[in-house]
Design a protein around this motif. Structure first.
Motif, mmCIF file in Angstrom:
data_model
loop_
_atom_site.group_PDB
_atom_site.id
_atom_site.type_symbol
_atom_site.label_atom_id
_atom_site.label_comp_id
_atom_site.label_asym_id
_atom_site.label_seq_id
_atom_site.Cartn_x
_atom_site.Cartn_y
_atom_site.Cartn_z
ATOM 1 N N TYR A 101 1.531 4.509 8.720
ATOM 2 C CA TYR A 101 1.013 3.644 9.801
ATOM 3 C C TYR A 101 2.162 2.868 10.455
ATOM 4 O O TYR A 101 2.184 2.702 11.679
ATOM 5 C CB TYR A 101 -0.013 2.692 9.184
ATOM 6 C CG TYR A 101 -0.598 1.665 10.112
ATOM 7 C CD1 TYR A 101 -1.810 1.891 10.767
ATOM 8 C CD2 TYR A 101 0.040 0.438 10.307
ATOM 9 C CE1 TYR A 101 -2.359 0.929 11.601
ATOM 10 C CE2 TYR A 101 -0.508 -0.524 11.138
ATOM 11 C CZ TYR A 101 -1.707 -0.275 11.773
ATOM 12 O OH TYR A 101 -2.254 -1.238 12.593
ATOM 13 N N SER A 102 3.121 2.433 9.636
ATOM 14 C CA SER A 102 4.226 1.615 10.155
ATOM 15 C C SER A 102 5.103 2.388 11.131
ATOM 16 O O SER A 102 5.769 1.778 11.976
ATOM 17 C CB SER A 102 5.088 1.102 8.990
ATOM 18 O OG SER A 102 4.321 0.332 8.106
ATOM 19 N N ILE A 103 5.117 3.712 11.018
ATOM 20 C CA ILE A 103 5.929 4.514 11.958
ATOM 21 C C ILE A 103 5.469 4.238 13.385
ATOM 22 O O ILE A 103 6.277 4.077 14.298
ATOM 23 C CB ILE A 103 5.816 6.018 11.625
ATOM 24 C CG1 ILE A 103 6.433 6.306 10.249
ATOM 25 C CG2 ILE A 103 6.516 6.856 12.699
ATOM 26 C CD1 ILE A 103 6.246 7.739 9.785
ATOM 27 N N THR A 378 -13.869 2.523 11.864
ATOM 28 C CA THR A 378 -13.249 2.363 10.540
ATOM 29 C C THR A 378 -13.311 0.906 10.085
ATOM 30 O O THR A 378 -13.556 0.616 8.909
ATOM 31 C CB THR A 378 -11.790 2.850 10.562
ATOM 32 O OG1 THR A 378 -11.084 2.195 11.631
ATOM 33 C CG2 THR A 378 -11.719 4.358 10.766
ATOM 34 N N PHE A 379 -13.091 -0.015 11.036
ATOM 35 C CA PHE A 379 -13.174 -1.448 10.710
ATOM 36 C C PHE A 379 -14.596 -1.808 10.270
ATOM 37 O O PHE A 379 -14.800 -2.606 9.339
ATOM 38 C CB PHE A 379 -12.773 -2.279 11.940
ATOM 39 C CG PHE A 379 -12.357 -3.688 11.636
ATOM 40 C CD1 PHE A 379 -11.024 -4.017 11.436
ATOM 41 C CD2 PHE A 379 -13.303 -4.710 11.550
ATOM 42 C CE1 PHE A 379 -10.644 -5.322 11.156
ATOM 43 C CE2 PHE A 379 -12.924 -6.015 11.270
ATOM 44 C CZ PHE A 379 -11.586 -6.326 11.077
ATOM 45 N N THR A 457 -3.973 5.836 13.480
ATOM 46 C CA THR A 457 -5.417 6.054 13.283
ATOM 47 C C THR A 457 -5.720 6.970 12.089
ATOM 48 O O THR A 457 -6.756 6.804 11.443
ATOM 49 C CB THR A 457 -6.052 6.649 14.552
ATOM 50 O OG1 THR A 457 -5.331 7.821 14.933
ATOM 51 C CG2 THR A 457 -6.040 5.654 15.689
ATOM 52 N N ILE A 458 -4.830 7.922 11.783
ATOM 53 C CA ILE A 458 -5.099 8.813 10.640
ATOM 54 C C ILE A 458 -5.158 8.020 9.323
ATOM 55 O O ILE A 458 -6.085 8.195 8.529
ATOM 56 C CB ILE A 458 -4.056 9.953 10.581
ATOM 57 C CG1 ILE A 458 -4.306 10.921 11.753
ATOM 58 C CG2 ILE A 458 -4.130 10.703 9.261
ATOM 59 C CD1 ILE A 458 -3.266 12.000 11.901
ATOM 60 N N PRO A 459 -4.177 7.113 9.056
ATOM 61 C CA PRO A 459 -4.327 6.279 7.845
ATOM 62 C C PRO A 459 -5.626 5.472 7.842
ATOM 63 O O PRO A 459 -6.245 5.276 6.793
ATOM 64 C CB PRO A 459 -3.101 5.363 7.896
ATOM 65 C CG PRO A 459 -2.092 6.135 8.657
ATOM 66 C CD PRO A 459 -2.870 6.882 9.698
ATOM 67 N N ALA A 464 -10.842 4.692 5.457
ATOM 68 C CA ALA A 464 -12.290 4.521 5.675
ATOM 69 C C ALA A 464 -13.085 5.401 4.708
ATOM 70 O O ALA A 464 -14.105 4.962 4.151
ATOM 71 C CB ALA A 464 -12.627 4.863 7.123
ATOM 72 N N VAL A 465 -12.613 6.617 4.509
ATOM 73 C CA VAL A 465 -13.289 7.511 3.555
ATOM 74 C C VAL A 465 -13.225 6.915 2.141
ATOM 75 O O VAL A 465 -14.232 6.873 1.418
ATOM 76 C CB VAL A 465 -12.640 8.909 3.583
ATOM 77 C CG1 VAL A 465 -13.202 9.786 2.471
ATOM 78 C CG2 VAL A 465 -12.866 9.567 4.939
ATOM 79 N N LEU A 466 -12.042 6.426 1.774
ATOM 80 C CA LEU A 466 -11.891 5.827 0.441
ATOM 81 C C LEU A 466 -12.758 4.572 0.298
ATOM 82 O O LEU A 466 -13.348 4.334 -0.765
ATOM 83 C CB LEU A 466 -10.424 5.479 0.185
ATOM 84 C CG LEU A 466 -9.469 6.672 0.043
ATOM 85 C CD1 LEU A 466 -8.019 6.211 0.017
ATOM 86 C CD2 LEU A 466 -9.789 7.458 -1.230
#
Length: 636
Positions: A101-103, A378-379, A457-459, A464-466
């Motif tokens: 995400y930081s990238i 996700t939020f 967004t991928i992270p 969100a799944v976890l």
């Protein structure tokens, strides 16, 4: 598993730190994020291999003899068991997602390389903390994450407030660390070792009675360290300010690493704590008060990251509440689910801040769900999870804690429900005010609104799944589950059951469990409904600071605890420091300047003897000869 592979788990982030840290001015920017993320992903993959090869028995890997003083020998070694494996999966798994995400989030920052170097170093020390086989290695990791938090919270060090937040975190943690260090010294004194296995075996078989003074003192001192590291009353005020750092740092500190260290330490020392129910009672009390105080403050915060920061303090309080009643597995369960949804919430907040051009006040947002659909959904999942809504992860872990508390103390359970209601209310207040209604920012901000890039967004989607399914790892029997996490961790608590079996007694029938779940979810739904009626139906926008009065004003100002600390500790110590500084400066001035002036005075007097007249010199010589003769003949 091969020891050389285990060593790679902490070593890979250290290598990432060395490459990006030493060569951050020379490593191409396109490679910096890849190197930093690959290092943590590599550690995560090896952690999975370690998990798969684990046979249920603790594995101690000795690297070298480290410290030898008299009868005390401290090796540098790692211990792989159920607890360290769980922490490895959380730290490297969630840590990897935060790195990726930081990238995207830090791409335009001029200190991009330095940032990834610090992130990697932070992860290295956290891995050292959870992998060490003794308290001394744990303490090195403990201090290391403290140092890295200082570097990362104050990363944008041109802003004075950020530097102050970094110093605050560093100093408040040092207060707790003193207690932790004294606890380690007492362990050495009474057990002659700091190795976990040896200490716990001696504690279980060493004839210590329940609430033995020595054990109570040791556990109390260790808990002082946990209070600082895991932000419990009275050492909690540094954590909300720690959001001054870049948002990925907040996610890393609040979710996967530093603040969980205190919980990990108490679970690791479960044999000692089980021998000291008096300390456990104190731990539970502090946890409950912290959970309630932090949740009440969260009700009136308007900075998106501050709301999340106080929710972290509150959720940590629930974990300590679980530890206080001997529910070690439940505390660890909540550590894991909290890591998922809190990392998701902070990274989601980062996505909002990114889209809003660094705006953090939710009163200046609104209607963002249309512009940031991935972030919004996700939020929302994370918000339902932390509120404890079935069947998301937070429901299972929080319900398990409250059920254990109910077995021990009904009043504490009722207060825990009140805290859960406040959590549901302030989290949905945050969701509704931020993502629903009309946009309340500037035209320039509205024009800039956009969803974050895929690296961000991928992270979010993975977390969100976890957050949604994480509770499946410990479904209770009453809901048809096998309590897999409880069975996996059970060997860790054999010693505790041996020294204090009463702590693990208690059983709820299924009907009671159903009622408790119903009350817990019903209370959360009630709070969500109240938030809905206020912020959706009536479209209420939180009032401006100057319009808030009465008790809400007290909550908005966090009970004025910071001001109290400032008046009682900071200002008196600062004045004392000024006095000592002035006195020292005065003393040095007197000595140095006085010596100079004395020499100057004497020189001026002696200079009068140099008249340049030959007659005076002859006269002086004669006087001198007379005095020498008089000394030799008359006096001697």
């Amino acid at each position: 598993m091969s020891p050389s592979l285990l060593i790679l788990i902490p070593l890979l982030p250290l290598i990432g730190f060395a490459i990006n840290g030493i060569g951050f001015r020379h490593v191409p920017k396109s490679l910096v994020g890849v190197i930093g993320s690959a290092a943590t992903l590599g550690a995560f993959i090896i952690s999975i291999l370690a998990w798969n090869s684990f046979d249920g028995q603790p594995q101690v890997v000795k690297l070298f003899d480290w410290i030898s003083i008299g009868q005390l020998t401290i090796p540098f070694s790692f211990q792989i068991d159920q607890l360290s494996l769980l922490m490895l999966m959380v730290v490297t798994g969630v840590g990897s997602l935060i790195h990726i995400y930081s990238i995207g989030y830090m791409h335009h920052d001029e200190g991009f390389g330095k940032f990834f170097a610090f992130l990697n170093l932070f992860l290295f020390f956290m891995l050292l903390l959870v992998m060490g086989s003794n308290y001394v290695i744990m303490f090195i990791g403990w201090e290391g994450v403290g140092l890295c938090s200082y570097l990362l919270i104050g990363f944008w060090n041109k802003v004075t407030n950020y530097n102050n937040a970094a110093r605050k975190a560093f100093i408040m943690n040092r207060i707790g660390d003193l207690g932790f260090l004294l606890g380690i010294f007492m362990i050495i004194q009474h057990f002659g070792s700091v190795e976990y296995i040896e200490v716990f075996n001696k504690a279980a078989n060493g004839g210590f009675g329940i609430n033995d003074t020595v054990i109570v003192t040791i556990t109390a001192l260790l808990f002082v360290g946990a209070m600082g590291k895991s932000a419990q009353i009275p050492l909690y005020t540094w954590l909300p300010d720690a959001m001054a750092g870049p948002t990925p740092v907040s996610a890393l500190i609040h979710a996967a690493t530093m603040v969980t260290a205190g919980i990990y330490m108490v679970i690791r020392s479960n044999v000692l704590y089980s021998l000291a129910p008096a300390t456990l009672g104190f731990v539970g009390g502090i946890g409950l008060v912290t959970a309630l105080v932090a949740a009440s403050i969260g009700l009136y915060q308007n900075d998106i990251k501050k709301v999340l920061a106080y929710s972290t303090v509150s959720q940590l309080g629930y974990m300590f509440l679980a530890l206080g009643v001997g529910a070690y597995t439940s505390a660890m369960f909540h550590v894991m689910t909290h890591a998922f949804f809190k990392a998701l919430l902070f990274l989601g907040a980062g996505s909002v801040i990114h889209a809003m051009s660094d705006e953090q006040d939710i009163r200046n947002m609104g209607g963002l769900r249309k512009h940031l659909p991935v972030t919004f959904w996700t939020f929302t999942i994370a918000t339902f999870a932390i509120a404890g809504i079935f069947p998301l992860s937070g429901f299972f872990s929080k319900d398990e804690i409250l059920a254990h508390v109910f077995e021990h103390n009904k009043i504490m359970w009722a207060l825990g429900i009140v805290g859960a209601m406040m959590t549901a209310f302030y989290m949905f207040r945050l969701l509704f005010v931020t993502f629903f209604g009309n946009f309340r920012g500037t035209h320039e901000q509205e024009h800039h609104l956009h969803e974050s890039p895929a690296t961000m967004t991928i992270p979010l989607m993975v977390l969100a799944v976890l957050s949604a399914v994480g509770g499946l790892m410990n479904i209770p029997h009453v809901l048809g589950g096998g309590e897999a996490l409880g069975h996996f961790m059970a060997p860790l608590f054999e010693g505790s059951k041996q020294v204090n079996p009463a702590l693990f007694e208690g059983h709820l029938d299924h009907s009671t469990e159903y009622i408790l779940m119903g009350v817990s979810v019903g209370a959360a739904v009630l709070a969500i409904g109240f938030a809905y009626s206020l912020f959706i139906s009536k479209a209420v926008v939180p009032a401006a600071d100057k319009d808030v009065t009465g008790f809400p004003k007290v909550l908005q100002n966090k009970y004025y605890i910071d001001e109290l600390y400032d008046s009682v500790f900071v200002k008196p110590i600062s004045k004392l420091s000024d006095i000592l500084y002035s006195f020292g400066e005065f003393l040095i001035d007197v000595i140095v300047n006085g010596s100079g002036r004395l020499v100057q005075f004497l020189g001026g007097r002696l200079r009068l003897l140099q008249t340049g007249e030959t007659g005076f010199y002859v006269f002086a010589m004669v006087i001198g000869i007379v005095l020498v003769l008089a000394w030799n003949f008359l006096i001697k």
